[in-house]
Design an enzyme around this catalytic site. Structure first.
Site, mmCIF file in Angstrom:
data_model
loop_
_atom_site.group_PDB
_atom_site.id
_atom_site.type_symbol
_atom_site.label_atom_id
_atom_site.label_comp_id
_atom_site.label_asym_id
_atom_site.label_seq_id
_atom_site.Cartn_x
_atom_site.Cartn_y
_atom_site.Cartn_z
ATOM 1 N N ASP A 180 0.831 -1.208 0.000
ATOM 2 C CA ASP A 180 0.000 0.000 0.000
ATOM 3 C C ASP A 180 0.854 1.242 0.000
ATOM 4 O O ASP A 180 0.530 2.231 -0.638
ATOM 5 C CB ASP A 180 -0.952 0.002 1.207
ATOM 6 C CG ASP A 180 -0.215 -0.082 2.543
ATOM 7 O OD1 ASP A 180 0.908 -0.630 2.578
ATOM 8 O OD2 ASP A 180 -0.757 0.400 3.551
ATOM 9 N N HIS A 233 1.159 6.286 -2.358
ATOM 10 C CA HIS A 233 0.109 5.282 -2.218
ATOM 11 C C HIS A 233 -0.523 5.146 -3.593
ATOM 12 O O HIS A 233 -1.224 6.029 -4.037
ATOM 13 C CB HIS A 233 -0.923 5.850 -1.242
ATOM 14 C CG HIS A 233 -1.330 4.931 -0.158
ATOM 15 N ND1 HIS A 233 -0.548 4.727 0.955
ATOM 16 C CD2 HIS A 233 -2.453 4.177 0.023
ATOM 17 C CE1 HIS A 233 -1.186 3.891 1.772
ATOM 18 N NE2 HIS A 233 -2.333 3.524 1.217
ATOM 19 N N GLU A 268 -1.928 9.224 -0.740
ATOM 20 C CA GLU A 268 -3.042 8.481 -0.154
ATOM 21 C C GLU A 268 -4.298 9.345 -0.114
ATOM 22 O O GLU A 268 -5.406 8.862 -0.322
ATOM 23 C CB GLU A 268 -2.663 8.058 1.276
ATOM 24 C CG GLU A 268 -3.705 7.228 1.986
ATOM 25 C CD GLU A 268 -3.162 6.651 3.291
ATOM 26 O OE1 GLU A 268 -2.250 7.270 3.881
ATOM 27 O OE2 GLU A 268 -3.653 5.583 3.712
ATOM 28 N N ASP A 314 -5.876 -2.267 -2.537
ATOM 29 C CA ASP A 314 -4.993 -1.402 -3.315
ATOM 30 C C ASP A 314 -4.516 -2.152 -4.557
ATOM 31 O O ASP A 314 -4.449 -1.597 -5.653
ATOM 32 C CB ASP A 314 -3.795 -0.970 -2.461
ATOM 33 C CG ASP A 314 -4.223 -0.392 -1.106
ATOM 34 O OD1 ASP A 314 -5.002 -1.051 -0.404
ATOM 35 O OD2 ASP A 314 -3.776 0.711 -0.763
ATOM 36 N N ARG A 357 5.619 4.350 6.013
ATOM 37 C CA ARG A 357 5.235 4.275 7.420
ATOM 38 C C ARG A 357 5.281 2.822 7.908
ATOM 39 O O ARG A 357 5.635 1.917 7.147
ATOM 40 C CB ARG A 357 3.845 4.877 7.610
ATOM 41 C CG ARG A 357 2.733 4.060 6.986
ATOM 42 C CD ARG A 357 1.375 4.720 7.242
ATOM 43 N NE ARG A 357 0.311 4.021 6.564
ATOM 44 C CZ ARG A 357 -0.680 4.635 5.920
ATOM 45 N NH1 ARG A 357 -0.713 5.955 5.832
ATOM 46 N NH2 ARG A 357 -1.624 3.925 5.363
ATOM 47 N N ASP A 358 4.886 2.617 9.137
ATOM 48 C CA ASP A 358 4.924 1.257 9.693
ATOM 49 C C ASP A 358 3.713 0.471 9.203
ATOM 50 O O ASP A 358 2.855 0.074 9.966
ATOM 51 C CB ASP A 358 4.967 1.315 11.228
ATOM 52 C CG ASP A 358 3.795 2.106 11.799
ATOM 53 O OD1 ASP A 358 3.014 2.685 11.005
ATOM 54 O OD2 ASP A 358 3.648 2.143 13.030
ATOM 55 N N GLU A 359 3.674 0.280 7.888
ATOM 56 C CA GLU A 359 2.576 -0.475 7.290
ATOM 57 C C GLU A 359 3.134 -1.338 6.156
ATOM 58 O O GLU A 359 3.424 -2.483 6.353
ATOM 59 C CB GLU A 359 1.476 0.481 6.806
ATOM 60 C CG GLU A 359 0.259 -0.288 6.320
ATOM 61 C CD GLU A 359 -1.069 0.323 6.722
ATOM 62 O OE1 GLU A 359 -1.110 1.519 6.988
ATOM 63 O OE2 GLU A 359 -2.064 -0.416 6.753
ATOM 64 N N TRP A 363 -11.419 -5.980 -1.311
ATOM 65 C CA TRP A 363 -10.052 -6.363 -0.929
ATOM 66 C C TRP A 363 -9.835 -7.830 -1.307
ATOM 67 O O TRP A 363 -9.018 -8.134 -2.173
ATOM 68 C CB TRP A 363 -9.814 -6.106 0.566
ATOM 69 C CG TRP A 363 -9.333 -4.716 0.842
ATOM 70 C CD1 TRP A 363 -8.067 -4.345 1.148
ATOM 71 C CD2 TRP A 363 -10.101 -3.505 0.808
ATOM 72 N NE1 TRP A 363 -8.002 -2.972 1.304
ATOM 73 C CE2 TRP A 363 -9.236 -2.433 1.099
ATOM 74 C CE3 TRP A 363 -11.434 -3.191 0.547
ATOM 75 C CZ2 TRP A 363 -9.647 -1.113 1.156
ATOM 76 C CZ3 TRP A 363 -11.860 -1.874 0.592
ATOM 77 C CH2 TRP A 363 -10.973 -0.860 0.889
HETATM 78 C C1 BGC Z 1 -3.898 1.142 3.973
HETATM 79 C C2 BGC Z 1 -4.759 1.086 2.758
HETATM 80 C C3 BGC Z 1 -5.611 -0.135 2.924
HETATM 81 C C4 BGC Z 1 -6.510 0.191 4.079
HETATM 82 C C5 BGC Z 1 -7.606 -0.745 4.364
HETATM 83 C C6 BGC Z 1 -4.787 1.429 5.123
HETATM 84 O O1 BGC Z 1 -4.121 1.583 6.306
HETATM 85 O O2 BGC Z 1 -2.878 2.048 3.848
HETATM 86 O O3 BGC Z 1 -4.144 1.309 1.608
HETATM 87 O O4 BGC Z 1 -6.246 -0.584 1.803
HETATM 88 O O5 BGC Z 1 -5.767 0.433 5.238
HETATM 89 O O6 BGC Z 1 -8.699 -0.023 4.546
#
Ligand code: BGC
Length: 946
Positions: free
Chosen positions: A528, A816, A795, A541, A532-534, A593
């Protein structure tokens, strides 16, 4: 994708008498087109009107030939050039035909596969001689020779027969090599440094000296890690892979790499070494802390040497290896790396190094399957010099790369031993010029380098990456020069060989931003965001961006690989996960998703004509549809999930969105079932589609065409997913346009709706409205973010604005790609290159640019499985000039926005009589021609567009 219910594979071309083209489709010719674009798109798909397909079979027989012979090139195996280490025992082969001739096509092929180059050049295919196969197939040709074994290398070449039945010369030879197919092929053991608590610590160095007695004929290293590895042999790095072995669902499987190291070895003393990083396996992942899979990294490595006398030796990881800590004090994907150059272990990866102070390694027995990768590795792709330096605080130098990018910084520094330089990374600046890091959340994204002193030192980290435009350098001895920092761009090595540009600079910037979004988020898995911490494989996405991604680059292998993670992480009840690989408490079964599990295989099928991807994912997709069916009431899905994420004041009801995706995925599966000959299933899923559609209409669509929630996403999905009764389509399209108009020609869709919005407008005859959205610069729009300085897709449209500054740091990525899903429409409608679902893989496709807005020109070039497709147009002196390139062995339907076919020329001759150009039909807006390969220059009076 436009929805077409009844596509079948293209009927085989058959010879027949010439026909009066306009007579083939009299009803189409005369139909008053209220929704012209939609009608044309549906009607012209091959297979719907077999007459068109039949015509293609005969039309080029009349094309006069030229002297220059066709040639065969670009041989690929499993989507790769000369791959080393594949698992498939029935690899798929493809090639491209090189020919300038119009209407060139393949009428036959012959493949030779040999066990040695000598046999191949002697024309002896001891593994496979296909003989002459009368076929137009030049992609996805399945190897059907002798069984293939572990380590076996095969050499192959191919010749084809052209449209006149003349054979070409054989291609230059190509090869593929098998990996280790059976678990027992692995004789090496997994090893690690002595176990640690699982806290962040030094990256272990592992080494072994060994001696080779004789001259070497061939040597391969098969290697993997749980964690990440960097492999060294005799003082040199092996391979160019970064973050190997890549991210997979380590609960199930991990990939291994194979390297040809024949030239790196020598008779006598040699040394092999590995550095291990925590990576995704043991390091921080998203906000879920460390150790999601393992506590500390481990590795397996098997060097197999064949001597010229035919004897073999294997040096594998085992208890005789030794380990020590070195200069990497810690290295984490999210947190960054700390490197103390004073602790460098000079010569550790060479023979003769004194390792008696090193510790013995520990044998490990992880239960994990080792697989060959199906997609490309991550590599360094380019370097980005810094553009400027500022010093917003004394001693804190901020380097601007000028582009939000993903990778790391190369540091050049000269100074006293023990000085520490700290690099921090950020996408944006605070108003005072210092770096803005709040949106990185807990990702520390900091690299530290301790100098060893002496000459200029160059440092790059090993097992971390950052998303950034700015690098803050502190602790630098003296004032750094611009050359002290270089951005190193890193991503999965997908070839970005396509291009799009047009006369609007803002739209060109948008295309560049989309590309940077794809670069930065194709990091072993589709993520995504990169900063960041993701940084997770968010499926929503992925599904919305897949169509765009497939235009920008060759994503065949990348998605094939990732779909393995998608399948691995599917829940027992059939729910696809929201992220793949699945991590932490993130759920499953979410509409928009989970549907990536169907939409991405569909995209790979549509783009590459790949039916194996359907077969591999078929039962998983069927289970997903069954999950959706069971978790619905009266075929309506519940109002759960993330909804139309980040919509702008227009909440699409979640039950509507979920039911729409249920119908869409089911419909795609029906088509994919048909494509692999599962006709009963195709009928079953089609039937289900009609039932879901009926339930959708009953529950959500009012007599006035108002869909529950009344949002743009409602309308776009209902139109694009073919969920409306025919009589309602125009009404819903009208409501959609009205909603956009009422908002000042602005959109309100979130992630999920945005990718379908412009296509829905175009497919309902409202391309001019789509252009208004494309060229819009008020919030929310692509142009708005660009006017705020975006160099990537953000984003949020307003992640930062001149007026209000930053959005909430809790969720504010500046890289994003989701909102970049408009790229597909730019290729398909502005440049006008679109695949045909009835002849997937660009066997047949459409060239149908729709000039509009303020654009005066546009150009798209797309590297298809048959070769380069180009579509360029420009408006000049009241005319539209179209430059079109069709690769050999493919055909295209070219729609020219001029209703009078007689007014159209091709290379200055009337188009209707032009060499290789066949008139099909015209309506009140455009004329349609069928062409084969070649370069065509059409010219027509330009239509006035609103
Ligand atoms: C992500 C999105 C993801 C979403 C889910 C977010 O934190 O960055 O890209 O699809 O969470 O709703």
């Amino acid at each position: 994708m436009p929805s077409q219910a009844h596509h079948r594979t293209r009927p085989a071309p058959r010879a027949g008498p010439a026909v009066h083209h306009a007579a083939i489709l009299p009803s189409m010719h005369r139909r008053p087109s209220r929704l012209p674009a939609l009608d044309k798109r549906k009607d012209l798909a091959l297979g719907r009107y077999p007459a068109i397909a039949a015509l293609i079979g005969v039309m080029f027989s009349a094309v006069p030939g030229s002297a220059k012979a066709a040639a065969v090139q670009n041989l690929r195996c499993e989507y790769a050039d000369n791959p080393v280490g594949i698992d498939s025992t029935q690899p798929r082969l493809s090639w491209m035909i090189q020919s300038q001739r119009r209407g060139e096509r393949q009428t036959g092929y012959q493949i030779l596969v040999a066990s040695t180059p000598g046999l191949l050049s002697a024309g002896h295919g001891d593994l496979w001689n296909s003989g002459r196969v009368a076929s137009d197939r030049s992609t996805q040709v399945v190897y059907s020779g002798q069984p293939l074994h572990s380590r076996e290398r095969s050499y192959w070449k191919v010749r084809v027969w052209d449209r006149a039945g003349r054979p070409t010369a054989y291609s230059a030879p190509a090869s593929w090599e098998m990996g280790l197919l059976k678990p027992r092929d692995w004789t090496a053991s997994w090893i690690s440094a002595p176990p640690t608590s699982g806290a962040m610590g030094p990256s272990p160095y592992l080494r072994k000296s060994f001696s080779l007695g004789r001259p070497i004929r061939r040597a391969r290293i098969y290697v993997s890690a749980l964690g990440l590895y960097e492999l060294r042999l005799n003082g040199q790095r092996v391979g160019r892979e970064v973050f190997a072995p890549g991210w997979t669902d380590y609960h199930h499987r991990v990939d291994y790499q194979v390297y040809d190291v024949t030239r790196m070895l020598k008779p006598g003393a040699n040394a092999i070494g590995m550095i291990l990083g925590d990576g995704w396996d043991a390091g921080y992942v998203a906000s879920f802390g460390r150790n999601l899979y393992g506590k500390y990294p481990m590795a397996i490595c098997q060097l197999e040497v064949e001597y010229t006398d035919g004897s073999r030796t294997v040096i594998g990881t085992d208890k005789s290896w030794k380990t020590a800590n070195g200069p990497i004090l810690q290295s984490d994907m999210l947190m960054g790396e700390t490197y103390d150059a004073r602790k460098e272990l000079t010569g550790w990866d060479r023979p003769g190094f004194d390792d008696h102070g090193w510790n013995p390694v520990v044998a490990q027995t992880p239960e994990i399957e080792l697989d060959a990768p199906r997609g490309p590795p991550v590599r360094v792709e380019r370097l980005m010099p810094a553009r400027s330096i500022t010093e917003p605080k004394p001693g804190a130098y901020v380097f601007d790369i000028g582009q939000n990018m993903v990778g790391w910084a190369r540091l050049k520094v000269k100074g006293p031993r023990g000085e520490k330089v700290t690099l921090r990374f950020a996408e944006m600046l605070n108003p005072d010029g210092t770096i803005y890091t709040a949106n990185l959340r807990s990702a520390r994204a900091t690299d530290e380098y301790v100098l060893k002193g002496g000459a200029t030192e160059t440092y790059e980290p090993h097992f971390t990456y950052h998303g950034f435009r700015y690098v803050e350098v502190t602790g630098y001895p003296g004032r750094p020069r611009l050359s002290a920092i270089t951005g190193v761009v890193v991503h999965s090595d997908i070839p970005f060989s396509s291009s799009f540009d047009c006369s609007n600079a803002m739209v060109d910037r948008l295309q560049q931003n989309i590309l940077w979004g794809q670069r930065g988020n194709f990091m072993s898995v589709p993520t995504d965001c990169p900063q960041r911490d993701e940084r997770l494989g968010w499926m929503g996405d992925a599904e919305i961006f897949a169509g765009t991604a497939a235009f920008n680059a060759d994503v065949s292998g990348f998605y094939t690989q990732w779909l393995g993670d998608v399948r691995d992480t599917q829940a027992a009840d059939g729910a696809y996960p929201d992220v793949a690989p699945r991590v932490g408490p993130i759920g499953a079964g979410t509409a928009g998703w989970g549907d990536a599990g169907v939409i991405v295989p569909w995209t790979v099928y549509l783009t590459y004509g790949d039916t194996r991807v359907i077969r591999e994912n078929y039962s998983a997709m069927a289970r997903w549809i069954e999950y959706c069916r069971q978790h619905s009431g009266g075929l309506l899905r519940p109002a759960t999930g993330y909804g139309d994420w980040l919509a702008i004041g227009a909440d699409t009801p979640k039950d509507v969105l979920s039911t729409a995706f249920f119908a869409y995925s089911d419909h795609l599966l029906a088509r994919m079932a048909g494509a692999i000959g599962r006709t009963a299933d195709a009928a079953k899923y089609n039937d289900l589609f009609h039932q879901i559609r009926a339930a959708f209409d009953r529950a959500y669509v009012g007599p006035d065409g108002r869909i529950k929630g009344d949002t743009q996403t409602d309308d776009a999905l209902a139109l694009e997913f073919d969920l409306l009764p025919a009589k309602q389509r125009a009404t819903v399209a009208g409501r959609l346009v009205e909603d956009i108009r009422k908002r000042g020609w602005r959109l309100s869709t979130g992630f999920i709706g945005v990718g379908h919005l412009l296509p829905a407008l175009t497919n309902s005859g409202n391309t001019s409205v789509a252009y208004r959205l494309l060229e819009q610069t008020q919030f929310p729009s692509w142009g708005y973010s660009i006017n705020q300085g975006a160099t990537t897709i953000w984003e949020r449209w307003d992640g930062w604005t001149k007026e209000h500054g930053f959005q909430t740091p809790a969720m504010n990525s500046f890289n994003h790609y989701s909102l970049g899903s408009v790229g597909q429409w730019m290729y398909e409608t502005v440049a006008g290159i679109a695949p045909d679902p009835a002849a997937p893989g660009y066997r047949h496709f459409f060239i149908r640019p729709e000039p509009g807005g303020g654009l005066t020109s546009a150009r798209g070039a797309y590297e298809s499985p048959y070769g380069r497709i180009e579509s360029a147009w420009r408006l000049k002196d009241g005319r539209i000039l179209m430059d079109v390139m069709i690769p050999p062995n493919s055909t295209a339907t070219v729609t020219i926005p001029c209703p009078q076919p007689s007014a159209i020329t091709e290379s200055d001759k009337p188009a209707r009589n032009a060499n290789g150009v066949h008139f099909i039909l015209n309506d009140d807006q455009s004329s349609v021609f069928e062409v084969g390969s070649g370069h065509y220059r059409f010219s027509a009076p330009a239509a006035k567009h609103p």
